[in-house]
Enzyme design. Structure first.
Site, short mmCIF file in Angstrom:
data_model
loop_
_atom_site.label_atom_id
_atom_site.label_comp_id
_atom_site.label_asym_id
_atom_site.label_seq_id
_atom_site.Cartn_x
_atom_site.Cartn_y
_atom_site.Cartn_z
N GLU A 28 1.84 5.88 -11.30
CA GLU A 28 0.70 5.08 -10.84
C GLU A 28 -0.17 6.04 -10.04
O GLU A 28 0.15 6.38 -8.90
CB GLU A 28 1.18 3.90 -10.00
CG GLU A 28 0.16 2.78 -9.90
CD GLU A 28 -0.91 3.04 -8.86
OE1 GLU A 28 -1.95 3.63 -9.25
OE2 GLU A 28 -0.73 2.68 -7.70
N CYS A 75 -5.80 2.25 -4.30
CA CYS A 75 -6.01 3.01 -5.53
C CYS A 75 -6.89 2.28 -6.53
O CYS A 75 -7.57 2.92 -7.34
CB CYS A 75 -4.66 3.36 -6.17
SG CYS A 75 -3.58 1.95 -6.43
#
Length: 490
Positions: A252, A286
């Protein structure tokens, strides 16, 4: 808060000293005070943790599904009972406002653990008939010992997102928190032990990525690595994992996500969404929608709505329930964000608001950066191309649907995307053309336990949350059974 005692490693159900002799300090970014000295795990410590995990995993995998489920649900209960205590520690370590950590970080992490605890009994194989005398059945078996490497922005939530599916599938996990925010992962290890998790099934090794993290990715006793962090670090993790023992990986990584406002959108709704997509957690998320595309004819009106909402941001005492904006996680990160802001000015973007550190009583000793909005941005600008990971919004204008789709996709990243429109036909038509793994229509940011999350392109490999993540922590064994007499050709 007074300085905490020196923090150790957590291996085989208890705290133990690192053999490396190395330590580092974790800092409260709101005021620059040292919270604690933390011991860093070395190669021998990784070896110890792997051996411990191998022992614990055998015990854990031998338990029934319902036994494992009950233990994880007990951990959920403890997390919720200790929510406020854990949230305060998370606020001290990350700088995030307590109004956020007390309602989001532990709450959503516990939800994910509860979700996977409930799925354990549903983890099953299949039966495939071949003919009257033969059939195949499959088993989903745990991988064994896996590693989780966390990022600094959601320390305990990421530790739970990674450990919950891994443990639910019968694995043991060795977790390395970011050296910037290591404290709550150690508390999570305590909670798992209190809930009844066998010793070794969740070990925590604080330390740097270049040492502790590398040792984990290279270790032949680890079957999978789940990593959250930057693209450059992710590539190193993948390379080490492949070179050592062809480990499976989940990545990720970063993002530079587009938020597209269409001309039929409610601009108040769009401005609310843009604010959450850029300034929640002081922009350290993010999935942030930092490239905000607005129709050229709506630009002036949208700018005014953003400015009005920036006025509502309340920075200050991170434990004041009214505060909704904290410092950045560290002083080096603050300096990096300020370099991007300077680059934006240098390349011709116009500062609509912010553009500097926050100054004054309560701010001068911390890693504070003012909420910043750039307008008149162009696609080639550094602030539009590169992930900043701070409170910096870039406003861009466009003329047509085809144009904005092309420009939204013109990036190496593909983590998230959002659309604000009153036309759901358009929303789905456009969304199906956007190259991103996590997408929102008329909302932003929610990542429930049931929703698989992960990126396209350089933003990652694999998914976290959802049923498919539980399955990714298993390996399928196929077994053929023959009931008729075996016929050899020899």
């Amino acid at each position: 808060m007074s300085r905490m005692a020196e923090q150790q490693l957590y291996i085989h159900g208890g705290y133990t000293s690192a053999t490396s002799g190395r330590t580092f300090e974790t800092i409260n970014p709101a005021n620059g005070n040292v919270l604690a000295t933390v011991q860093a795990a070395g190669r021998e410590d990784v070896d110890r943790a792997v051996k411990s995990a191998q022992q614990g995993q055998k015990i854990w995998a031998a338990m029934t599904a319902m036994e494992r489920s009950r233990i994880l649900r007990r951990a959920v209960d403890i997390l919720r009972e200790r929510n406020d205590e854990l949230a305060k520690l998370e606020t001290l370590d990350t700088g995030k406002a307590y109004s956020e950590t007390s309602t989001v970080d532990i709450v959503t992490g516990a939800d994910v653990l509860e979700y996977y605890a409930g799925l354990i009994p549903a983890l099953e194989g299949s039966q495939i008939p071949l003919r009257e005398t033969s059939f195949v059945y499959t088993r989903r078996e745990p991988l064994g010992v896996v590693a989780g490497i966390g990022a600094w922005n959601y320390p305990i939530q990421i530790a739970l997102w990674k450990s919950a599916p891994a443990l639910a599938a019968g694995n043991a996990m060795i977790f390395k928190p970011s050296e910037v925010t290591p404290l709550t992962a150690l508390k999570l290890a305590e909670i798992y032990s209190e809930a009844g998790l066998p010793d070794g099934v969740f070990n925590v090794l604080p330390g740097g990525g270049a040492e502790t993290g590398q040792y984990l990715t290279e270790h032949p006793g680890i079957a999978k690595v789940s990593f959250t962090g930057g693209v450059a670090s992710g590539k190193k993790v993948m390379a080490n994992s492949a070179a050592s023992s062809l480990k499976e990986v989940t990545m990720e990584l970063g993002g530079k996500s587009p938020l597209i406002v269409f001309d039929d959108a409610d601009l108040d709704l769009a401005a609310d969404i843009a604010m959450m997509a850029n300034f929640f957690s002081s922009g350290q998320v993010c999935t942030n929608g930092t490239r905000v595309f607005v129709p050229a004819k709506c630009k002036a009106a949208f700018e005014q709505k953003i400015l009005a909402r920036v006025e509502r941001i309340r920075a200050g005492d991170v434990f004041d329930p009214q505060t909704n904006f904290g410092p950045l996680v560290s002083f080096p990160h603050r300096d990096n964000v300020l370099r991007y802001i300077a680059k934006g000015k240098e390349e011709g973007a116009r500062v609509l608001c912010g553009g500097d550190v926050l100054k004054g009583d309560g701010f001068d000793n911390g890693a504070w950066v003012a909420p910043t909005v750039f307008t008149d941005c162009r696609d080639e600008m550094t602030i539009v191309r590169e992930e900043i990971f701070g409170p910096v919004m870039s406003l861009l204008t466009y003329e047509s649907e085809d144009e904005v789709i092309r420009r939204a996709n013109d990036t190496d990243y593909g983590l998230a995307a959002g659309i604000v429109t009153a036309d759901l036909n358009r929303a789905h038509r456009v969304m199906h053309q956007l190259e991103a793994g996590i997408c929102w229509i008329n909302t932003w940011g929610e990542s429930p336990a049931e929703m698989p999350v992960g990126g396209y392109k350089h933003s990652g490999i694999g998914r976290e949350n959802g049923v498919m993540t539980l399955q990714s922590y298993t390996q399928v064994k196929s077994i053929q059974v023959e009931m008729a007499k075996f016929q050899s050709i020899f």
